[in-house]
Design a protein around this motif. Structure first.
Motif, PDB file in Angstrom:
ATOM      1  N   ASN A 109       0.826  -1.206   0.000  1.00 28.60           N
ATOM      2  CA  ASN A 109       0.000   0.000   0.000  1.00 28.60           C
ATOM      3  C   ASN A 109       0.862   1.259   0.000  1.00 28.60           C
ATOM      4  O   ASN A 109       0.539   2.245  -0.664  1.00 28.60           O
ATOM      5  CB  ASN A 109      -0.930   0.015   1.216  1.00 28.60           C
ATOM      6  CG  ASN A 109      -2.036  -1.011   1.118  1.00 28.60           C
ATOM      7  OD1 ASN A 109      -2.351  -1.504   0.030  1.00 28.60           O
ATOM      8  ND2 ASN A 109      -2.629  -1.354   2.241  1.00 28.60           N
ATOM      9  N   THR A 110       1.955   1.216   0.741  1.00 30.25           N
ATOM     10  CA  THR A 110       2.853   2.371   0.789  1.00 30.25           C
ATOM     11  C   THR A 110       3.464   2.645  -0.577  1.00 30.25           C
ATOM     12  O   THR A 110       3.505   3.787  -1.040  1.00 30.25           O
ATOM     13  CB  THR A 110       3.971   2.140   1.821  1.00 30.25           C
ATOM     14  OG1 THR A 110       3.385   1.876   3.104  1.00 30.25           O
ATOM     15  CG2 THR A 110       4.874   3.350   1.930  1.00 30.25           C
ATOM     16  N   LEU A 111       3.932   1.586  -1.241  1.00 31.62           N
ATOM     17  CA  LEU A 111       4.506   1.749  -2.577  1.00 31.62           C
ATOM     18  C   LEU A 111       3.449   2.192  -3.577  1.00 31.62           C
ATOM     19  O   LEU A 111       3.729   2.996  -4.479  1.00 31.62           O
ATOM     20  CB  LEU A 111       5.156   0.436  -3.031  1.00 31.62           C
ATOM     21  CG  LEU A 111       6.377  -0.015  -2.226  1.00 31.62           C
ATOM     22  CD1 LEU A 111       6.822  -1.399  -2.677  1.00 31.62           C
ATOM     23  CD2 LEU A 111       7.515   0.984  -2.374  1.00 31.62           C
ATOM     24  N   ALA A 112       2.229   1.687  -3.417  1.00 32.20           N
ATOM     25  CA  ALA A 112       1.136   2.079  -4.318  1.00 32.20           C
ATOM     26  C   ALA A 112       0.825   3.565  -4.182  1.00 32.20           C
ATOM     27  O   ALA A 112       0.503   4.241  -5.170  1.00 32.20           O
ATOM     28  CB  ALA A 112      -0.108   1.245  -4.025  1.00 32.20           C
ATOM     29  N   ILE A 113       0.913   4.088  -2.977  1.00 29.85           N
ATOM     30  CA  ILE A 113       0.656   5.515  -2.760  1.00 29.85           C
ATOM     31  C   ILE A 113       1.723   6.353  -3.463  1.00 29.85           C
ATOM     32  O   ILE A 113       1.406   7.356  -4.119  1.00 29.85           O
ATOM     33  CB  ILE A 113       0.608   5.835  -1.256  1.00 29.85           C
ATOM     34  CG1 ILE A 113      -0.701   5.304  -0.653  1.00 29.85           C
ATOM     35  CG2 ILE A 113       0.730   7.337  -1.007  1.00 29.85           C
ATOM     36  CD1 ILE A 113      -0.811   5.490   0.843  1.00 29.85           C
ATOM     37  N   GLU A 151      -8.323  11.748  -3.090  1.00 30.18           N
ATOM     38  CA  GLU A 151      -8.150  11.194  -4.439  1.00 30.18           C
ATOM     39  C   GLU A 151      -7.314   9.916  -4.402  1.00 30.18           C
ATOM     40  O   GLU A 151      -7.609   8.947  -5.119  1.00 30.18           O
ATOM     41  CB  GLU A 151      -7.494  12.236  -5.338  1.00 30.18           C
ATOM     42  CG  GLU A 151      -8.393  13.422  -5.650  1.00 30.18           C
ATOM     43  CD  GLU A 151      -7.650  14.557  -6.344  1.00 30.18           C
ATOM     44  OE1 GLU A 151      -8.292  15.330  -7.050  1.00 30.18           O
ATOM     45  OE2 GLU A 151      -6.412  14.659  -6.149  1.00 30.18           O
ATOM     46  N   ILE A 152      -6.274   9.893  -3.584  1.00 29.06           N
ATOM     47  CA  ILE A 152      -5.442   8.701  -3.466  1.00 29.06           C
ATOM     48  C   ILE A 152      -6.255   7.545  -2.889  1.00 29.06           C
ATOM     49  O   ILE A 152      -6.187   6.414  -3.376  1.00 29.06           O
ATOM     50  CB  ILE A 152      -4.217   8.993  -2.578  1.00 29.06           C
ATOM     51  CG1 ILE A 152      -3.298  10.008  -3.258  1.00 29.06           C
ATOM     52  CG2 ILE A 152      -3.455   7.708  -2.255  1.00 29.06           C
ATOM     53  CD1 ILE A 152      -2.171  10.502  -2.390  1.00 29.06           C
ATOM     54  N   LEU A 159      -0.548   6.218   6.191  1.00 31.96           N
ATOM     55  CA  LEU A 159       0.614   5.980   5.343  1.00 31.96           C
ATOM     56  C   LEU A 159       1.159   7.278   4.744  1.00 31.96           C
ATOM     57  O   LEU A 159       2.376   7.436   4.579  1.00 31.96           O
ATOM     58  CB  LEU A 159       0.253   4.986   4.233  1.00 31.96           C
ATOM     59  CG  LEU A 159      -0.079   3.566   4.724  1.00 31.96           C
ATOM     60  CD1 LEU A 159      -0.486   2.684   3.563  1.00 31.96           C
ATOM     61  CD2 LEU A 159       1.111   2.960   5.459  1.00 31.96           C
ATOM     62  N   LEU A 160       0.277   8.212   4.435  1.00 34.49           N
ATOM     63  CA  LEU A 160       0.731   9.507   3.922  1.00 34.49           C
ATOM     64  C   LEU A 160       1.568  10.237   4.975  1.00 34.49           C
ATOM     65  O   LEU A 160       2.619  10.808   4.669  1.00 34.49           O
ATOM     66  CB  LEU A 160      -0.457  10.367   3.508  1.00 34.49           C
ATOM     67  CG  LEU A 160      -1.100  10.015   2.168  1.00 34.49           C
ATOM     68  CD1 LEU A 160      -2.408  10.780   1.987  1.00 34.49           C
ATOM     69  CD2 LEU A 160      -0.154  10.327   1.009  1.00 34.49           C
ATOM     70  N   ASN A 161       1.089  10.210   6.203  1.00 31.71           N
ATOM     71  CA  ASN A 161       1.844  10.859   7.283  1.00 31.71           C
ATOM     72  C   ASN A 161       3.209  10.211   7.464  1.00 31.71           C
ATOM     73  O   ASN A 161       4.211  10.892   7.733  1.00 31.71           O
ATOM     74  CB  ASN A 161       1.048  10.797   8.587  1.00 31.71           C
ATOM     75  CG  ASN A 161      -0.123  11.756   8.595  1.00 31.71           C
ATOM     76  OD1 ASN A 161      -0.094  12.782   7.925  1.00 31.71           O
ATOM     77  ND2 ASN A 161      -1.162  11.426   9.345  1.00 31.71           N
ATOM     78  N   LEU A 162       3.251   8.876   7.334  1.00 29.53           N
ATOM     79  CA  LEU A 162       4.529   8.164   7.434  1.00 29.53           C
ATOM     80  C   LEU A 162       5.474   8.596   6.324  1.00 29.53           C
ATOM     81  O   LEU A 162       6.654   8.881   6.567  1.00 29.53           O
ATOM     82  CB  LEU A 162       4.286   6.661   7.363  1.00 29.53           C
ATOM     83  CG  LEU A 162       5.534   5.767   7.281  1.00 29.53           C
ATOM     84  CD1 LEU A 162       6.356   5.899   8.550  1.00 29.53           C
ATOM     85  CD2 LEU A 162       5.138   4.322   7.047  1.00 29.53           C
TER      86      LEU A 162
END
Length: 251
Positions: A20-24, A39-40, A54-57
């Protein structure tokens, strides 16, 4: 004898979180600067809470950055290390042609690359600074250079996530924008008159690969919107003359 790497599989939910992190990161690359958490989340079908976490990370680790207006995200400093370095500074011969045009007009002159379907300012005019590059790349429909890129697409809608109004002149109707982009494709000239800023307009022409016809760059002049709106055949001819000189240097 064992290697320095732990061969044991990742436990629990870690593989899914990693994917999921890589997908973001991939989604931010695909969508361009300014893509929002909402949107993400929708594009990846992730729960909002997971997306925000995950965005915050990624922001904390500097793979992503929040834009100054806090409306969205862009790639951060560490994300640049994931790809081979590229030199966006144009060659001396290209700078000479652009400089010659600047010596013949009183307005700003900007050169943009469209490599990989992205708008990147190769040689912005330092004496007449253009709009923020993040804004230009995100809201292609509101700039003359962006309209060149959209008009060259089989379906421009695939590159436009939302139609945000910047001024009363910004075109936010899809039917109206579709008509304008068809005219850009037919004429080979794009313009915007006060659509990003009320005090500035822009006129742009494409630069194409001489062998394939592929769109590789755009050359633009920016000035007072009322002057851009006037019939200016001499300015268009001057732009096209310099675009023709740039074509073999940029292909």
């Amino acid at each position: 004898m064992t290697s320095g790497m732990d061969p044991s599989p990742l436990p629990g939910r870690q593989p899914r979180a990693l994917r999921n992190t890589l997908a973001i990161i991939e989604e931010v690359v695909a969508a361009g600067p300014g893509v929002t958490a909402k949107e993400i989340s929708a594009a990846l079908k992730l729960p909002p809470a997971t997306t925000y976490r995950l965005l915050n990370l990624l922001v904390g680790e500097e793979y992503l950055v929040r834009l100054p207006d806090l409306r969205g995200f862009a790639l951060g400093r560490r994300a640049a290390r994931l790809a081979a370095p590229t030199n966006t500074r144009p060659p001396a011969a290209v700078r000479a042609v652009v400089g010659h045009l600047r010596g013949n007009v009183r307005w700003g002159v900007h050169l943009a690359s469209f490599t990989a379907g992205r708008l990147v300012l190769m040689d912005p005019d330092r004496d007449h600074p253009p709009s923020d590059e993040v804004v230009l790349a995100r809201y292609l429909y509101a700039s003359a250079l962006g309209k060149l890129l959209l008009a060259d697409q089989p379906d421009w809608r695939a590159m436009v996530r939302d139609l945000r109004r910047f001024t009363e002149h910004t075109i936010v109707g899809r039917t109206e924008l579709d008509t304008e982009l068809r005219e850009v494709a037919a004429s080979g000239v794009a313009r915007q008159c006060g659509e990003l800023r009320t005090d500035r307009g822009c006129l742009a022409v494409p630069i194409r690969d001489q062998d394939t016809g592929a769109l590789v760059a755009g050359l633009a002049v920016s000035g007072p919107p009322d002057r851009i709106a006037e019939p200016n055949t001499d300015m268009i001819a001057l732009l096209r003359k310099h675009a023709d000189r740039l074509a073999p240097l940029l292909a």
